[in-house]
Design a protein around this motif. Structure first.
Motif, short mmCIF file in Angstrom:
data_model
loop_
_atom_site.label_atom_id
_atom_site.label_comp_id
_atom_site.label_asym_id
_atom_site.label_seq_id
_atom_site.Cartn_x
_atom_site.Cartn_y
_atom_site.Cartn_z
N LEU A 92 -10.46 5.68 10.18
CA LEU A 92 -9.06 6.00 10.44
C LEU A 92 -8.69 7.40 9.93
CD1 LEU A 92 -7.37 2.58 9.65
CD2 LEU A 92 -7.43 3.70 11.87
N GLU A 93 -9.49 7.92 9.04
CA GLU A 93 -9.20 9.26 8.51
C GLU A 93 -9.41 10.35 9.56
OE1 GLU A 93 -11.32 9.77 4.84
OE2 GLU A 93 -10.28 8.11 3.87
N TYR A 94 -10.01 9.98 10.71
CA TYR A 94 -10.15 10.92 11.83
C TYR A 94 -8.98 10.85 12.80
CZ TYR A 94 -14.94 11.87 10.38
OH TYR A 94 -16.05 12.26 9.67
N HIS A 95 -8.01 9.96 12.52
CA HIS A 95 -6.85 9.84 13.40
C HIS A 95 -6.11 11.18 13.44
CE1 HIS A 95 -2.95 8.48 14.95
NE2 HIS A 95 -3.55 7.37 15.34
N LEU A 99 -3.22 13.14 7.67
CA LEU A 99 -2.96 14.46 7.12
C LEU A 99 -4.17 15.02 6.38
CD1 LEU A 99 0.60 13.82 5.64
CD2 LEU A 99 0.01 14.64 7.93
N GLN A 100 -4.21 16.34 6.31
CA GLN A 100 -5.25 17.00 5.53
C GLN A 100 -5.03 16.67 4.05
OE1 GLN A 100 -5.39 21.24 6.03
NE2 GLN A 100 -7.35 21.45 4.98
N ASN A 101 -6.09 16.30 3.36
CA ASN A 101 -6.01 15.93 1.94
C ASN A 101 -5.01 14.78 1.70
OD1 ASN A 101 -7.87 17.96 1.12
ND2 ASN A 101 -6.21 19.46 1.18
N GLN A 102 -4.90 13.89 2.67
CA GLN A 102 -3.88 12.84 2.56
C GLN A 102 -4.10 11.93 1.36
OE1 GLN A 102 -2.47 10.81 6.13
NE2 GLN A 102 -2.57 8.84 5.05
N THR A 189 -3.28 4.86 3.78
CA THR A 189 -4.41 4.21 3.12
C THR A 189 -3.84 3.36 1.99
OG1 THR A 189 -4.86 5.76 1.31
CG2 THR A 189 -5.64 6.39 3.51
N PRO A 190 -4.66 2.52 1.35
CA PRO A 190 -4.16 1.74 0.22
C PRO A 190 -3.59 2.60 -0.91
CG PRO A 190 -6.23 0.84 0.98
CD PRO A 190 -6.03 2.12 1.73
N TRP A 191 -4.00 3.86 -0.99
CA TRP A 191 -3.46 4.75 -2.02
C TRP A 191 -1.99 5.07 -1.80
CZ3 TRP A 191 -6.61 4.85 -5.98
CH2 TRP A 191 -7.99 4.80 -5.79
N ALA A 192 -1.47 4.77 -0.60
CA ALA A 192 -0.06 5.06 -0.30
C ALA A 192 0.87 3.95 -0.77
CB ALA A 192 0.12 5.26 1.20
N ALA A 193 0.33 2.88 -1.34
CA ALA A 193 1.14 1.71 -1.68
C ALA A 193 2.31 2.03 -2.59
CB ALA A 193 0.26 0.64 -2.33
N LEU A 194 2.14 2.96 -3.51
CA LEU A 194 3.21 3.33 -4.44
C LEU A 194 3.73 4.75 -4.19
CD1 LEU A 194 1.81 1.87 -7.80
CD2 LEU A 194 3.30 0.78 -6.14
N ALA A 195 3.32 5.33 -3.08
CA ALA A 195 3.71 6.71 -2.78
C ALA A 195 5.13 6.74 -2.19
CB ALA A 195 2.72 7.35 -1.81
#
Length: 320
Positions: A92-95, A99-102, A189-195
């Motif tokens: 999915l990071e190729y979608h 974003l760059q460095n998302q 991504t899962p890292w966005a959960a608290l973003a």
């Protein structure tokens, strides 16, 4: 939070505060023998060795902020990493809208928001610790049946309240100020959960905190439920678009939340789909809506996968 202090005060915090803020020996009472071993002191004496005893409000505030910061950070890093490396489809990071460095941006945004959210929720946790909530200790005060009932009520209350909080945050007069930062991640991504914007994260957490002031909950059960809420928040950001199973009619799955990030005005629910269905904001996951299709298209153009999505071995520059 008082459940966490019940566990951590005797294990860690009593010693920490005694070291950082030792009490004057004279304050420990007449006849205290300075030669007495710390191991022979009573629990009451041990807890009073600091100038800030357990019921000191400044100590309680400091302990709450420490526990929430360390706890939220550990939960975020452990479960986000697990979900990202073992569940999230890295293709999915190729979608085209990834974003760059998302991932780096998501982590920075999350770690910036957490301290501010913790500070804003401090009054609720402090009120719990000081006995102002309806949290209780002994199971037999309400019985085992109430443990199950209160769990169901907790989930229903949160689902309904968060649905409307979330939906109102999408109103044009509010969205751009509070909720838009979280929708920066079209393909999260899962890292966005608290973003979140800190105020956004705080407002969406209010139902969890308010619940224990209007409904009795066993305090250790509440601690478990609160942790599970944080884990669920991470897992619904894993990009999973599995569809076609019977649970998707009832559970607001990661597939539903993926569609929410892509289409903005659908699937506002937290756990279940009933509110979205009733208030006509539900969009069911379908295989053709999977963002992986667009990601694979980009990967084909780059020669990374074939027409069936199978990886194409890449030549090393040394081999050329």
């Amino acid at each position: 939070m008082d459940a966490a202090l019940d566990i951590l005060d005797p294990l860690v915090l009593d010693r920490l505060y005694a070291y950082l803020l030792p009490a004057d020996d004279s304050a420990l009472g007449n006849g205290f023998d300075n030669s007495t071993s710390a191991f022979s002191k009573s629990p009451l004496q041990t807890s009073c060795e600091s100038a800030w005893p357990r019921d000191n409000i400044l100590r309680q505030c400091a302990s709450i902020l420490l526990i929430t910061q360390v706890g939220a950070t550990l939960l975020y890093w452990v479960f986000s990493a697990f979900s990202y490396y073992f569940i999230f489809d890295r293709r999915l990071e190729y979608h085209p809208r990834f974003l760059q460095n998302q991932v780096r941006q998501e982590i920075i945004s999350s770690m910036t928001a957490v301290p501010w959210i913790n500070i804003m929720t401090l009054p609720f946790f402090l009120a719990e610790v000081r006995g102002k909530s309806l949290l209780y200790t002994r199971v037999d005060e309400y019985g085992w049946a109430w443990m199950a009932i209160s769990t169901v009520l907790f989930m229903i209350w949160n689902d309904l309240m968060i649905y409307w909080i979330h939906r109102l945050e999408h109103h044009p007069s509010v969205y751009k100020y509070i909720h838009k930062p979280h929708h920066k991640w079209i393909v999260p991504t899962p890292w966005a959960a608290l973003a979140f914007h800190p105020l956004d994260g705080y407002v969406q957490s209010l139902p969890y905190h308010v619940f224990v002031f209007i409904c009795p909950v066993q305090k250790y059960l509440y601690m478990v439920l609160f942790v599970l809420v944080q884990v669920w928040t991470i897992l619904i950001h894993d990009g999973d678009m599995i569809s076609g199973h019977w649970l998707e009619k009832y559970i607001n799955s990661p597939a539903h939340h993926t569609l929410h990030h892509m289409y903005f005005t659908v699937n506002y629910g937290q756990y279940f789909t009933w509110a979205d269905n009733y208030f006509q904001s539900h969009r069911a996951p379908r295989p053709d809506l999977d963002p992986l299709h667009d990601a694979l298209k980009v990967m084909r153009e780059k020669g990374l996968v074939d027409e069936k999505g199978n990886p194409i071995p890449q030549k090393n520059k040394k081999d050329e």
